[in-house]
Design a protein around this motif. Sequence first.
Motif, PDB file in Angstrom:
ATOM      1  N   MET A  57      -4.401 -23.845  83.172  1.00  0.00           N
ATOM      2  CA  MET A  57      -4.077 -25.204  82.728  1.00  0.00           C
ATOM      3  C   MET A  57      -3.223 -26.208  83.911  1.00  0.00           C
ATOM      4  O   MET A  57      -2.589 -25.698  84.554  1.00  0.00           O
ATOM      5  CB  MET A  57      -3.079 -25.218  81.254  1.00  0.00           C
ATOM      6  N   ASP A  58      -3.835 -27.345  83.866  1.00  0.00           N
ATOM      7  CA  ASP A  58      -3.161 -28.317  84.887  1.00  0.00           C
ATOM      8  C   ASP A  58      -1.750 -28.607  84.405  1.00  0.00           C
ATOM      9  O   ASP A  58      -1.403 -29.206  83.401  1.00  0.00           O
ATOM     10  CB  ASP A  58      -4.283 -29.472  84.878  1.00  0.00           C
ATOM     11  N   TYR A  59      -0.747 -28.461  85.386  1.00  0.00           N
ATOM     12  CA  TYR A  59       0.459 -28.851  84.910  1.00  0.00           C
ATOM     13  C   TYR A  59       1.011 -30.057  84.961  1.00  0.00           C
ATOM     14  O   TYR A  59       1.557 -30.721  83.885  1.00  0.00           O
ATOM     15  CB  TYR A  59       1.483 -28.221  86.152  1.00  0.00           C
ATOM     16  N   GLY A  60       0.167 -31.077  85.491  1.00  0.00           N
ATOM     17  CA  GLY A  60       0.301 -32.458  85.654  1.00  0.00           C
ATOM     18  C   GLY A  60      -0.184 -32.822  83.966  1.00  0.00           C
ATOM     19  O   GLY A  60       0.350 -33.833  83.258  1.00  0.00           O
ATOM     20  N   LYS A  61      -1.221 -32.558  83.586  1.00  0.00           N
ATOM     21  CA  LYS A  61      -1.726 -32.592  82.165  1.00  0.00           C
ATOM     22  C   LYS A  61      -0.855 -32.457  81.307  1.00  0.00           C
ATOM     23  O   LYS A  61      -0.586 -32.901  80.013  1.00  0.00           O
ATOM     24  CB  LYS A  61      -3.122 -32.049  82.035  1.00  0.00           C
ATOM     25  N   PHE A  62      -0.124 -30.834  81.284  1.00  0.00           N
ATOM     26  CA  PHE A  62       0.787 -30.434  80.462  1.00  0.00           C
ATOM     27  C   PHE A  62       1.960 -31.309  80.478  1.00  0.00           C
ATOM     28  O   PHE A  62       2.521 -31.585  79.295  1.00  0.00           O
ATOM     29  CB  PHE A  62       1.238 -28.911  80.673  1.00  0.00           C
ATOM     30  N   LYS A  63       2.524 -31.739  81.459  1.00  0.00           N
ATOM     31  CA  LYS A  63       3.869 -32.605  81.681  1.00  0.00           C
ATOM     32  C   LYS A  63       3.348 -33.915  80.984  1.00  0.00           C
ATOM     33  O   LYS A  63       4.152 -34.488  80.222  1.00  0.00           O
ATOM     34  CB  LYS A  63       4.001 -32.852  82.996  1.00  0.00           C
ATOM     35  N   TYR A  64       2.277 -34.600  81.216  1.00  0.00           N
ATOM     36  CA  TYR A  64       1.725 -35.737  80.467  1.00  0.00           C
ATOM     37  C   TYR A  64       1.962 -35.551  79.053  1.00  0.00           C
ATOM     38  O   TYR A  64       2.430 -36.515  78.306  1.00  0.00           O
ATOM     39  CB  TYR A  64       0.593 -36.465  81.209  1.00  0.00           C
ATOM     40  N   GLU A  65       1.318 -34.911  78.563  1.00  0.00           N
ATOM     41  CA  GLU A  65       1.229 -34.479  77.168  1.00  0.00           C
ATOM     42  C   GLU A  65       2.496 -34.358  76.545  1.00  0.00           C
ATOM     43  O   GLU A  65       2.701 -34.980  75.353  1.00  0.00           O
ATOM     44  CB  GLU A  65       0.324 -33.342  76.601  1.00  0.00           C
ATOM     45  N   ALA A  66       3.302 -33.531  77.295  1.00  0.00           N
ATOM     46  CA  ALA A  66       4.867 -33.362  76.612  1.00  0.00           C
ATOM     47  C   ALA A  66       5.577 -34.703  76.494  1.00  0.00           C
ATOM     48  O   ALA A  66       6.248 -34.903  75.667  1.00  0.00           O
ATOM     49  CB  ALA A  66       5.469 -32.359  77.611  1.00  0.00           C
ATOM     50  N   ALA A  67       5.264 -35.357  77.641  1.00  0.00           N
ATOM     51  CA  ALA A  67       5.991 -36.972  77.736  1.00  0.00           C
ATOM     52  C   ALA A  67       5.489 -37.544  76.267  1.00  0.00           C
ATOM     53  O   ALA A  67       6.286 -38.568  75.832  1.00  0.00           O
ATOM     54  CB  ALA A  67       5.741 -37.610  79.132  1.00  0.00           C
ATOM     55  N   GLN A  68       4.139 -37.511  76.159  1.00  0.00           N
ATOM     56  CA  GLN A  68       3.565 -38.427  75.114  1.00  0.00           C
ATOM     57  C   GLN A  68       4.191 -38.087  73.841  1.00  0.00           C
ATOM     58  O   GLN A  68       4.320 -38.624  72.742  1.00  0.00           O
ATOM     59  CB  GLN A  68       2.171 -38.360  75.208  1.00  0.00           C
ATOM     60  N   LYS A  69       4.195 -36.736  73.564  1.00  0.00           N
ATOM     61  CA  LYS A  69       4.867 -36.201  72.317  1.00  0.00           C
ATOM     62  C   LYS A  69       6.320 -36.669  72.228  1.00  0.00           C
ATOM     63  O   LYS A  69       6.580 -37.100  71.186  1.00  0.00           O
ATOM     64  CB  LYS A  69       4.705 -34.712  72.228  1.00  0.00           C
ATOM     65  N   ALA A  70       7.155 -36.471  72.936  1.00  0.00           N
ATOM     66  CA  ALA A  70       8.458 -36.755  73.193  1.00  0.00           C
ATOM     67  C   ALA A  70       8.574 -38.520  72.877  1.00  0.00           C
ATOM     68  O   ALA A  70       9.478 -38.860  72.198  1.00  0.00           O
ATOM     69  CB  ALA A  70       9.367 -36.645  74.599  1.00  0.00           C
ATOM     70  N   LYS A  71       7.631 -39.403  73.457  1.00  0.00           N
ATOM     71  CA  LYS A  71       7.559 -40.877  73.207  1.00  0.00           C
ATOM     72  C   LYS A  71       7.247 -40.879  71.866  1.00  0.00           C
ATOM     73  O   LYS A  71       8.113 -42.035  71.207  1.00  0.00           O
ATOM     74  CB  LYS A  71       6.594 -41.479  74.197  1.00  0.00           C
ATOM     75  N   GLU A  72       6.410 -40.350  71.289  1.00  0.00           N
ATOM     76  CA  GLU A  72       5.984 -40.393  69.932  1.00  0.00           C
ATOM     77  C   GLU A  72       7.050 -40.240  68.929  1.00  0.00           C
ATOM     78  O   GLU A  72       7.199 -40.751  67.949  1.00  0.00           O
ATOM     79  CB  GLU A  72       4.668 -39.743  69.650  1.00  0.00           C
ATOM     80  N   ALA A  73       7.808 -39.083  69.256  1.00  0.00           N
ATOM     81  CA  ALA A  73       8.877 -38.738  68.484  1.00  0.00           C
ATOM     82  C   ALA A  73       9.904 -39.455  68.402  1.00  0.00           C
ATOM     83  O   ALA A  73      10.602 -39.947  67.369  1.00  0.00           O
ATOM     84  CB  ALA A  73       9.336 -37.204  68.893  1.00  0.00           C
ATOM     85  N   ARG A  74      10.306 -40.206  69.561  1.00  0.00           N
ATOM     86  CA  ARG A  74      11.368 -41.150  69.680  1.00  0.00           C
ATOM     87  C   ARG A  74      11.011 -42.534  68.718  1.00  0.00           C
ATOM     88  O   ARG A  74      11.769 -43.208  68.308  1.00  0.00           O
ATOM     89  CB  ARG A  74      11.694 -41.645  71.059  1.00  0.00           C
ATOM     90  N   ARG A  75       9.639 -42.784  68.780  1.00  0.00           N
ATOM     91  CA  ARG A  75       9.292 -44.153  68.198  1.00  0.00           C
ATOM     92  C   ARG A  75       9.448 -43.840  66.434  1.00  0.00           C
ATOM     93  O   ARG A  75       9.770 -44.795  66.056  1.00  0.00           O
ATOM     94  CB  ARG A  75       7.909 -44.219  68.394  1.00  0.00           C
ATOM     95  N   ASN A  76       9.042 -42.677  66.299  1.00  0.00           N
ATOM     96  CA  ASN A  76       9.097 -42.371  64.657  1.00  0.00           C
ATOM     97  C   ASN A  76      10.520 -41.907  64.474  1.00  0.00           C
ATOM     98  O   ASN A  76      10.729 -42.031  63.223  1.00  0.00           O
ATOM     99  CB  ASN A  76       8.233 -41.192  64.522  1.00  0.00           C
ATOM    100  N   GLN A  77      11.518 -41.809  65.244  1.00  0.00           N
ATOM    101  CA  GLN A  77      12.778 -41.489  64.701  1.00  0.00           C
ATOM    102  C   GLN A  77      13.497 -42.917  64.322  1.00  0.00           C
ATOM    103  O   GLN A  77      13.251 -43.937  64.800  1.00  0.00           O
ATOM    104  CB  GLN A  77      13.543 -40.994  66.051  1.00  0.00           C
ATOM    105  N   ALA A  78      14.179 -42.829  63.119  1.00  0.00           N
ATOM    106  CA  ALA A  78      14.786 -44.171  62.810  1.00  0.00           C
ATOM    107  C   ALA A  78      16.448 -43.550  62.191  1.00  0.00           C
ATOM    108  O   ALA A  78      16.316 -42.623  61.495  1.00  0.00           O
ATOM    109  CB  ALA A  78      14.152 -44.519  61.404  1.00  0.00           C
ATOM    110  N   ASN A  79      17.105 -44.439  62.703  1.00  0.00           N
ATOM    111  CA  ASN A  79      18.626 -44.255  62.283  1.00  0.00           C
ATOM    112  C   ASN A  79      18.884 -45.023  61.027  1.00  0.00           C
ATOM    113  O   ASN A  79      18.513 -46.234  60.826  1.00  0.00           O
ATOM    114  CB  ASN A  79      19.390 -44.644  63.261  1.00  0.00           C
ATOM    115  N   THR A  80      19.432 -44.400  59.965  1.00  0.00           N
ATOM    116  CA  THR A  80      19.939 -45.048  58.627  1.00  0.00           C
ATOM    117  C   THR A  80      21.229 -45.946  59.079  1.00  0.00           C
ATOM    118  O   THR A  80      22.086 -45.142  59.531  1.00  0.00           O
ATOM    119  CB  THR A  80      20.065 -44.089  57.587  1.00  0.00           C
ATOM    120  N   VAL A  81      20.832 -47.169  58.723  1.00  0.00           N
ATOM    121  CA  VAL A  81      22.246 -48.032  58.926  1.00  0.00           C
ATOM    122  C   VAL A  81      22.894 -48.218  57.625  1.00  0.00           C
ATOM    123  O   VAL A  81      22.131 -48.242  56.470  1.00  0.00           O
ATOM    124  CB  VAL A  81      21.679 -49.212  59.598  1.00  0.00           C
TER     125      VAL A  81
END
Length: 144
Positions: free
Chosen positions: A1-25
Amino acid sequence: MDYGKFKYEAAQKAKEARRNQANTVLKEVRFRLKIEAHDYTTKLKRAEGFLKSGDKVKAMILFRGREQSRPEQGVRLLRKFAEDVAEFGTVESNPTIDGRNMVMVIAPLKNKSEAKAEQNAVRAANKQAARDAKAPSAPAEPAE
């Protein structure tokens, strides 16, 4: 597997997780003991909006002067408020006296991320309906 592709997909997953995270105020709604009906409904609508968006609501009654000798009236007002917002949230902490104030916390029925996802779905549906209404119907074929 291409390491660059793996790293990119991991970054995309992390970005999506941060976007869906919501703090209760914790949002606050302040009352006075002698509040008019219209003012009460205005505060009630604000609290309902906060609960719909997934935020907790801190209902606070401010006591002044002789009002401090009547805490049972404050409890009655907060219980009425809790009954009025019961379809949007539940009482997390019962009314407690904190100096000159009486405080009650109401938690939303659905958490912040569910409310955000629901809001995004409604927005997408409205956008799609607007596109469908704006799109011209099939062009008529010229008669020969």
